[in-house]
Write a protein that holds these residues in place. Structure first.
Motif, PDB file in Angstrom:
ATOM      1  N   UNK A   1       0.740  -1.229  -0.049  1.00 55.46           N
ATOM      2  CA  UNK A   1      -0.021   0.051  -0.129  1.00 55.46           C
ATOM      3  C   UNK A   1       0.808   1.290  -0.286  1.00 55.46           C
ATOM      4  N   UNK A   2       1.721   1.239   1.013  1.00 59.70           N
ATOM      5  CA  UNK A   2       2.880   2.342   0.990  1.00 59.70           C
ATOM      6  C   UNK A   2       3.459   2.808  -0.298  1.00 59.70           C
ATOM      7  N   UNK A   3       3.840   1.547  -0.912  1.00 62.56           N
ATOM      8  CA  UNK A   3       4.793   1.696  -2.113  1.00 62.56           C
ATOM      9  C   UNK A   3       3.625   2.234  -3.282  1.00 62.56           C
ATOM     10  N   UNK A   4       2.546   1.776  -3.356  1.00 57.25           N
ATOM     11  CA  UNK A   4       1.747   2.415  -4.371  1.00 57.25           C
ATOM     12  C   UNK A   4       1.344   3.870  -4.137  1.00 57.25           C
ATOM     13  N   UNK A   5       0.949   4.228  -2.620  1.00 55.50           N
ATOM     14  CA  UNK A   5       0.998   5.568  -2.268  1.00 55.50           C
ATOM     15  C   UNK A   5       1.769   6.476  -2.751  1.00 55.50           C
TER      16      UNK A   5
ATOM     17  N   UNK B   1       0.584   7.328  -9.903  1.00 58.50           N
ATOM     18  CA  UNK B   1      -0.222   8.492 -10.110  1.00 58.50           C
ATOM     19  C   UNK B   1      -1.753   8.406  -9.439  1.00 58.50           C
ATOM     20  N   UNK B   2      -2.061   9.394  -8.811  1.00 54.46           N
ATOM     21  CA  UNK B   2      -3.156   9.266  -7.934  1.00 54.46           C
ATOM     22  C   UNK B   2      -4.045  10.522  -8.202  1.00 54.46           C
ATOM     23  N   UNK B   3      -5.482  10.300  -8.339  1.00 59.34           N
ATOM     24  CA  UNK B   3      -6.289  11.390  -8.685  1.00 59.34           C
ATOM     25  C   UNK B   3      -7.907  10.986  -8.051  1.00 59.34           C
ATOM     26  N   UNK B   4      -8.640  12.021  -7.877  1.00 60.18           N
ATOM     27  CA  UNK B   4     -10.102  11.890  -7.762  1.00 60.18           C
ATOM     28  C   UNK B   4     -10.842  13.262  -8.273  1.00 60.18           C
ATOM     29  N   UNK B   5     -12.183  12.859  -8.466  1.00 61.43           N
ATOM     30  CA  UNK B   5     -12.958  14.149  -9.172  1.00 61.43           C
ATOM     31  C   UNK B   5     -13.955  14.608  -7.893  1.00 61.43           C
ATOM     32  N   UNK B   6     -13.987  15.864  -7.847  1.00 63.44           N
ATOM     33  CA  UNK B   6     -14.951  16.763  -7.040  1.00 63.44           C
ATOM     34  C   UNK B   6     -16.099  17.333  -7.666  1.00 63.44           C
ATOM     35  N   UNK B   7     -17.158  17.844  -7.189  1.00 64.32           N
ATOM     36  CA  UNK B   7     -18.195  18.607  -7.568  1.00 64.32           C
ATOM     37  C   UNK B   7     -18.687  19.364  -6.429  1.00 64.32           C
ATOM     38  N   UNK B   8     -19.382  20.336  -6.673  1.00 62.02           N
ATOM     39  CA  UNK B   8     -20.041  21.328  -5.624  1.00 62.02           C
ATOM     40  C   UNK B   8     -20.797  20.446  -4.717  1.00 62.02           C
ATOM     41  N   UNK B   9     -20.496  20.524  -3.450  1.00 63.19           N
ATOM     42  CA  UNK B   9     -20.930  19.567  -2.490  1.00 63.19           C
ATOM     43  C   UNK B   9     -22.503  19.483  -2.198  1.00 63.19           C
ATOM     44  N   UNK B  10     -23.048  20.530  -2.265  1.00 57.07           N
ATOM     45  CA  UNK B  10     -24.590  20.432  -2.306  1.00 57.07           C
ATOM     46  C   UNK B  10     -25.146  19.870  -3.330  1.00 57.07           C
TER      47      UNK B  10
END
Length: 352
Positions: A171-175, A179-188
């Motif tokens: 886990x630590x090696x991969x972290x 390449x790490x990503x995620x997507x966000x959007x207006x919370x409401x």
């Protein structure tokens, strides 16, 4: 006659090889709240070797940056600066001691369960439901092997392991290296999408949302006990804004991933992500993410109809118009970390 059979076999072989070389997945944006009421069939194409040569030649001849099959939007030229600013904002808010309780969390098994792994291309993707995650999972699946459409949401069969399935050292090696990503959007707006998808339309026929989770929320949070309607958005908001919501969360299990905070899902202050995409600018962000992940020559993200991902202020105001200021402020207090970390403005109706 013998020659005719040989010719027929040869033609069949050519057609078969062409079909194998040009594998594709048809993607349908099924969430009308995310990609508009009209369901548009979209194609996510794994690029063949012939396509790679053609695209490379087009890049060389045009002298301009290219995405698969079309010119890169002018806005994408400024993408590195935009993403640097997003990461800088994230770091600054993470260091704000006054928001620590809203921006920090433990990198627990729950968080690691949200992160999908593509070892073949050294990519980690944190799942944030209700922001078009299905399309990104399909991108990663195409990079591994093509699988049937109906198992994309079946995490036991879709070929995408979760980070939690590895040993601590792995886990630590991969972290550290991936390449790490995620997507966000207006919370409401995301909460509205979750409410509609799970408690109103429920397109995947997941009866537990209406028959188990909804009654639990109604019993605890509905003011008018004589009201017999199903779960209302006001009930949902009251539940989410309750400081003691965790009691119900434990009963609901992993189903809460559709409405809990990005902080709880992805631990953005603990994990150093490479890119954070925004749903509102996905047309520009998607090609940039593919490029930064080093897979833009292998796969392309589906074309998004113009304006579909734009923040719908009118819809948000309509949903919150009949809810008390007290309940909305309590909801904002819980999601304030998300608003601040990712640069979303406090809604106007809370400032009046």
């Amino acid at each position: 006659m013998h020659h005719r059979w040989l010719l027929l076999v040869a033609c069949f072989w050519v057609v078969f090889m062409f079909m194998v070389a040009t594998k594709f997945i048809t993607l349908t944006f099924k969430d009308p709240d995310v990609y508009g009421a009209k369901q548009e069939p979209l194609i996510l194409t794994a690029i063949t070797e012939i396509d790679k040569v053609r695209v490379t030649k087009e890049k060389r001849l045009s002298g301009e940056l290219q995405t698969i099959g079309k010119s890169l939007p002018e806005d994408l030229v400024h993408q590195p600066l935009v993403h640097m600013e997003r990461l800088e904002l994230l770091r600054n808010v993470c260091q704000d001691a006054s928001l620590k309780n809203l921006t920090h969390t433990t990198v627990s098994k729950f968080v690691l369960d949200r992160i999908f792994v593509c070892d073949k291309h050294k990519i980690l993707f944190c799942q944030t439901p209700k922001v078009g995650n299905t399309q990104w999972k399909k991108v990663l699946i195409v990079l591994n092997d093509e699988i049937p459409e109906n198992v994309v949401h079946d995490h036991e069969k879709n070929g995408l392991p979760r980070l939690s399935s590895f040993s601590d050292s792995e886990i630590q090696k991969r972290l550290k290296l991936y390449f790490k990503f995620f997507i966000v959007r207006d919370p409401f707006e995301r909460l509205i999408s979750a409410f509609k998808d799970k408690f109103v339309h429920n397109p995947r026929f997941e009866p537990w949302y209406r028959h188990e989770i909804a009654p639990g929320i109604i019993r605890k949070y509905r003011k008018d006990r004589t009201e017999t309607k199903g779960l209302q958005f006001e009930d949902f908001v009251r539940y989410l804004g309750d400081p003691n919501h965790r009691w119900l969360d434990l009963q609901f299990g992993d189903h809460i991933i559709h409405w809990i905070t990005y902080v709880e899902l992805c631990a953005p202050c603990e994990i150093m992500y490479s890119v954070i995409g925004h749903h509102e600018t996905l047309e520009e962000d998607a090609p940039y993410i593919l490029k930064e992940a080093g897979i833009d020559h292998l796969v392309s993200y589906p074309t998004i109809p113009p304006g579909i991902t734009v923040y719908n202020k009118t819809k948000v105001e309509r949903y919150f118009s009949g809810i008390s200021k007290r309940d909305v402020r309590r909801l904002y207090a819980r999601f304030e970390g998300d608003f601040n970390l990712f640069g979303y403005q406090e809604p106007d109706f809370l400032l009046n």
